[in-house]
Every structure is written in structure tokens, then in C-alpha cells.
Design a protein around this motif. Structure first.
Motif, mmCIF file in Angstrom:
data_model
loop_
_atom_site.group_PDB
_atom_site.id
_atom_site.type_symbol
_atom_site.label_atom_id
_atom_site.label_comp_id
_atom_site.label_asym_id
_atom_site.label_seq_id
_atom_site.Cartn_x
_atom_site.Cartn_y
_atom_site.Cartn_z
ATOM 1 N N ASP A 1 0.835 -1.195 0.000
ATOM 2 C CA ASP A 1 0.000 0.000 0.000
ATOM 3 C C ASP A 1 0.869 1.244 0.000
ATOM 4 O OD1 ASP A 1 -2.327 1.544 0.050
ATOM 5 O OD2 ASP A 1 -2.399 1.554 2.239
ATOM 6 N N ASN A 2 0.418 2.235 -0.770
ATOM 7 C CA ASN A 2 1.091 3.525 -0.841
ATOM 8 C C ASN A 2 2.547 3.395 -1.303
ATOM 9 O OD1 ASN A 2 0.843 6.315 -0.677
ATOM 10 N ND2 ASN A 2 1.747 6.365 1.359
ATOM 11 N N CYS A 3 2.793 2.447 -2.181
ATOM 12 C CA CYS A 3 4.142 2.199 -2.703
ATOM 13 C C CYS A 3 4.284 2.808 -4.094
ATOM 14 C CB CYS A 3 4.416 0.700 -2.785
ATOM 15 S SG CYS A 3 4.367 -0.143 -1.186
ATOM 16 N N MET A 4 5.535 3.000 -4.518
ATOM 17 C CA MET A 4 5.812 3.480 -5.866
ATOM 18 C C MET A 4 6.822 2.532 -6.508
ATOM 19 S SD MET A 4 7.284 7.052 -7.326
ATOM 20 C CE MET A 4 5.746 7.799 -7.822
ATOM 21 N N PHE A 5 6.416 1.925 -7.614
ATOM 22 C CA PHE A 5 7.273 0.988 -8.325
ATOM 23 C C PHE A 5 7.497 1.524 -9.733
ATOM 24 C CE2 PHE A 5 4.721 -1.820 -5.429
ATOM 25 C CZ PHE A 5 5.721 -1.965 -4.482
ATOM 26 N N ARG A 6 8.743 1.744 -10.079
ATOM 27 C CA ARG A 6 9.093 2.383 -11.343
ATOM 28 C C ARG A 6 9.850 1.428 -12.244
ATOM 29 N NH1 ARG A 6 12.880 7.721 -11.922
ATOM 30 N NH2 ARG A 6 13.024 7.680 -14.190
ATOM 31 N N LYS A 7 9.410 1.337 -13.471
ATOM 32 C CA LYS A 7 10.085 0.516 -14.471
ATOM 33 C C LYS A 7 11.056 1.385 -15.261
ATOM 34 C CE LYS A 7 9.328 -2.272 -18.559
ATOM 35 N NZ LYS A 7 8.358 -2.827 -19.484
ATOM 36 N N ASP A 8 12.293 0.943 -15.357
ATOM 37 C CA ASP A 8 13.283 1.642 -16.151
ATOM 38 C C ASP A 8 13.921 0.696 -17.165
ATOM 39 O OD1 ASP A 8 14.879 3.830 -16.936
ATOM 40 O OD2 ASP A 8 16.508 3.147 -15.661
ATOM 41 N N SER A 9 13.980 -0.594 -16.842
ATOM 42 C CA SER A 9 14.575 -1.566 -17.764
ATOM 43 C C SER A 9 13.481 -2.200 -18.623
ATOM 44 C CB SER A 9 15.354 -2.633 -16.995
ATOM 45 O OG SER A 9 14.533 -3.259 -16.058
#
Length: 104
Positions: free
Chosen positions: A66-74
Motif C-alpha cells: 500500500d502507498n508504494c511506488m514501483f518504477r520501471k526503467d529496464s
């Protein structure tokens, strides 16, 4: 930034991580027991050419994110790998086009 690295191993019962940042590991969070991620994030810096990374490798136990941020870069980053049982998703922010992968 190591090949086959894991940023966080959640293997103790009912682990709680708040505001943790997983950075450039092949696996961000390896979950093998009940765990809660609150306000956590993951980023893989593709400058190091680590591809085919997994943010959440959920092998057993329940998971709340919850309330997390997951960022894709690859290019081949996967948000979640697991059986999708006992998972509760809250108000998370996903950027960069994260994809799902279903384990067998």
C-alpha cells in the motif's frame, strides 16, 4: 547493483517495511512469509544494464502493498511474480509500464 542480488528478503513472520527504497537489485523484495510493504519503492537504474528484474517475488505467505511506488526503467522489468493468492493491493503508483508475470 549486483547480478542476482536481492534488496530485501522478508522471511520472518509478519514483517513490516515502511518507507524502504529498493535500488537496482535483480529482485527488489523477496517474500517468503506474511509481509506488509507500506510506502516502499523500487527503482532499477538501467544504466547498469540489469534487465529482467522483478520488483516483488512472492513465494509464500500473505502480502499487503500500500502507498508504494514501483518504477520501471529496464525493458523487461516485472512488477509481481507469484501465485497472486493472499495479495492485497492498496493505493500504489506504477510508472513506466510495469507488467505482470504469473508463476506456474
Amino acid at each position: 547493483m549486483l547480478i542476482d542480488s536481492v534488496n530485501y528478503v522478508l522471511s520472518s513472520y509478519d514483517a513490516l517495511l515502511t518507507d524502504c527504497y529498493a535500488d537496482t537489485g535483480m529482485t527488489g523484495y523477496l517474500i517468503t512469509e506474511n509481509a506488509r510493504l507500506i510506502g516502499c519503492s523500487y527503482f532499477n537504474n538501467y544504466t547498469y544494464k540489469m534487465d529482467d528484474v522483478t520488483v516483488l517475488d512472492h513465494r509464500s505467505g500473505s502480502l499487503i502493498a500500500d502507498n508504494c511506488m514501483f518504477r520501471k526503467d529496464s525493458p523487461r522489468a516485472t512488477l509481481y511474480k507469484g501465485n497472486r493468492q493472499e495479495v492485497t493491493w492498496g493505493r500504489n503508483i506504477l510508472t513506466g509500464g510495469m507488467c505482470w508475470e504469473q508463476s506456474e
